[in-house]
Write a protein that holds these residues in place. Structure first.
Motif, PDB file in Angstrom:
ATOM      1  N   TRP A   1       0.838  -1.205   0.000  1.00 44.81           N
ATOM      2  CA  TRP A   1       0.000   0.000   0.000  1.00 44.81           C
ATOM      3  C   TRP A   1       0.873   1.255   0.000  1.00 44.81           C
ATOM      4  O   TRP A   1       0.554   2.236  -0.688  1.00 44.81           O
ATOM      5  N   LEU A   2       1.968   1.232   0.744  1.00 48.05           N
ATOM      6  CA  LEU A   2       2.869   2.389   0.770  1.00 48.05           C
ATOM      7  C   LEU A   2       3.483   2.626  -0.611  1.00 48.05           C
ATOM      8  O   LEU A   2       3.651   3.780  -1.034  1.00 48.05           O
ATOM      9  N   VAL A   3       3.816   1.552  -1.316  1.00 49.19           N
ATOM     10  CA  VAL A   3       4.320   1.709  -2.681  1.00 49.19           C
ATOM     11  C   VAL A   3       3.239   2.320  -3.567  1.00 49.19           C
ATOM     12  O   VAL A   3       3.500   3.210  -4.383  1.00 49.19           O
ATOM     13  N   ASP A   4       2.016   1.866  -3.384  1.00 51.52           N
ATOM     14  CA  ASP A   4       0.917   2.385  -4.192  1.00 51.52           C
ATOM     15  C   ASP A   4       0.713   3.877  -3.961  1.00 51.52           C
ATOM     16  O   ASP A   4       0.385   4.619  -4.897  1.00 51.52           O
ATOM     17  N   CYS A   5       0.908   4.328  -2.714  1.00 50.93           N
ATOM     18  CA  CYS A   5       0.732   5.751  -2.409  1.00 50.93           C
ATOM     19  C   CYS A   5       1.612   6.631  -3.283  1.00 50.93           C
ATOM     20  O   CYS A   5       1.238   7.762  -3.636  1.00 50.93           O
ATOM     21  N   LEU A   6       2.780   6.131  -3.653  1.00 51.33           N
ATOM     22  CA  LEU A   6       3.697   6.886  -4.494  1.00 51.33           C
ATOM     23  C   LEU A   6       3.222   6.959  -5.947  1.00 51.33           C
ATOM     24  O   LEU A   6       3.708   7.785  -6.712  1.00 51.33           O
TER      25      LEU A   6
ATOM     26  N   PRO B   1      -2.434   9.864  -7.563  1.00 50.49           N
ATOM     27  CA  PRO B   1      -2.489  11.327  -7.584  1.00 50.49           C
ATOM     28  C   PRO B   1      -2.685  11.893  -6.176  1.00 50.49           C
ATOM     29  O   PRO B   1      -3.449  11.349  -5.372  1.00 50.49           O
ATOM     30  N   LEU B   2      -2.011  12.991  -5.886  1.00 51.87           N
ATOM     31  CA  LEU B   2      -2.044  13.559  -4.537  1.00 51.87           C
ATOM     32  C   LEU B   2      -3.405  14.112  -4.150  1.00 51.87           C
ATOM     33  O   LEU B   2      -3.696  14.249  -2.957  1.00 51.87           O
ATOM     34  N   TRP B   3      -4.265  14.405  -5.119  1.00 58.59           N
ATOM     35  CA  TRP B   3      -5.569  14.980  -4.766  1.00 58.59           C
ATOM     36  C   TRP B   3      -6.433  14.013  -3.967  1.00 58.59           C
ATOM     37  O   TRP B   3      -7.427  14.417  -3.356  1.00 58.59           O
TER      38      TRP B   3
ATOM     39  N   CYS C   1      -7.636  10.788   4.210  1.00 56.34           N
ATOM     40  CA  CYS C   1      -7.476  11.219   5.607  1.00 56.34           C
ATOM     41  C   CYS C   1      -8.822  11.351   6.300  1.00 56.34           C
ATOM     42  O   CYS C   1      -8.986  10.928   7.461  1.00 56.34           O
ATOM     43  N   ARG C   2      -9.794  11.923   5.619  1.00 55.36           N
ATOM     44  CA  ARG C   2     -11.124  12.074   6.229  1.00 55.36           C
ATOM     45  C   ARG C   2     -11.748  10.702   6.505  1.00 55.36           C
ATOM     46  O   ARG C   2     -12.354  10.481   7.553  1.00 55.36           O
TER      47      ARG C   2
ATOM     48  N   HIS D   1      -3.765   1.358  -7.774  1.00 53.67           N
ATOM     49  CA  HIS D   1      -4.777   0.579  -7.062  1.00 53.67           C
ATOM     50  C   HIS D   1      -6.147   1.247  -7.060  1.00 53.67           C
ATOM     51  O   HIS D   1      -7.167   0.571  -7.191  1.00 53.67           O
ATOM     52  N   ASN D   2      -6.199   2.556  -6.918  1.00 52.28           N
ATOM     53  CA  ASN D   2      -7.480   3.262  -6.830  1.00 52.28           C
ATOM     54  C   ASN D   2      -8.044   3.583  -8.214  1.00 52.28           C
ATOM     55  O   ASN D   2      -8.486   4.703  -8.493  1.00 52.28           O
TER      56      ASN D   2
END
Length: 257
Positions: free
Chosen positions: A147-152, A155-157, A163-164, A233-234
């Motif tokens: 999942w941490l790899v996927d975060c990279l 898109p940052l938006w 977070c919410r 992933h998303n």
């Protein structure tokens, strides 16, 4: 030309004694198969909104928040997979929908697969999007690492939405649901699915690498694989138009003969 987007509304119903939130298309009576979107383990209806708006122009769309997530009531303990399946089955009963196209993403794909086995008459078609969990990373450390790899690669938006959702669910519930996911051998459900199935992934998804997405497609008796380029992933969030087109193709009746 930009795609037309459907209007969505929110409503709450008491399902299995829990106040359950659902985001749905405003005019669900389109004469086409309803589509139910099932979110993943740390999120809610919010990140599925782009897909719901896109699909809602042609199909009635429903996006329930699972117990403890989004705007639904938060039980004192995190539900395991089977309790989520039971709640989603009760949700289907509450809405009295005809057989649906069930779209599950990530952990939601595990829930959707199990429901399709438990209630085959309720599921007209099934979409397993970014299905977890690959046996080669079936541990909390393995899943979180991917999942941490996927975060990279995302898109940052998406960060404020995530977070919410985590704050709504509470971090302890997210952690507990990760544990439930990695303890579940999804393969036992995959081989028992009878509905026509689409396995859908982002080309750059590290959580569902090529070997695992191919294995999921092989295990489901009536499945085909669609890989969306330039998505991780998303994929339901970042490529809603292409995903909606793939779902519509799945629901096109096959000519007799």
């Amino acid at each position: 030309m930009p795609r037309r987007r459907a209007a969505l509304t929110s409503e709450f119903r008491l399902v299995d004694r829990l106040r359950t939130h659902t985001r749905r298309s405003v005019d669900p009576d389109t004469g086409t198969a309803p589509v139910v979107l099932v979110h993943g383990l740390a999120v809610s209806h919010r990140y599925l909104t782009p897909l719901a708006e896109t699909l809602g122009t042609t199909h009635p769309v429903y996006v329930p928040d699972l117990p403890g997530f989004g705007l639904s009531a938060r039980p004192g303990r995190a539900y395991d997979l089977r309790r989520h399946v039971g709640h989603l089955a009760a949700w289907l009963d509450a809405y009295r929908l005809p057989p649906v196209c069930l779209v599950g993403h990530s952990f939601g794909a595990e829930v959707a697969a199990a429901l399709a086995v438990a209630r085959p008459g309720a599921v007209r078609a099934l979409v397993l999007a970014g299905p977890t969990s690959d046996p080669t990373a079936r541990s909390r450390r393995g899943l979180v690492g991917r999942w941490l790899v996927d975060c990279l690669r995302e898109p940052l938006w998406q960060v404020p939405i995530l977070c919410r959702d985590v704050l709504d669910a509470r971090p302890w519930r997210v952690a507990a649901t990760v544990s439930h996911s990695v303890r579940h051998a999804v393969e036992a459900d995959l081989v028992r699915i009878t509905a026509p199935t689409l396995v859908l992934t982002g080309e750059q998804d590290p959580i569902v690498p090529p070997r695992w997405r191919a294995e999921v497609t092989r295990l489901v008796p009536d499945a085909r694989l669609v890989t969306v380029s330039d998505a991780a992933h998303n994929v339901l969030t970042t490529a809603p138009g292409r995903v909606a087109d793939a779902i519509r193709d799945l629901l096109v009746p096959t000519p007799a003969g």
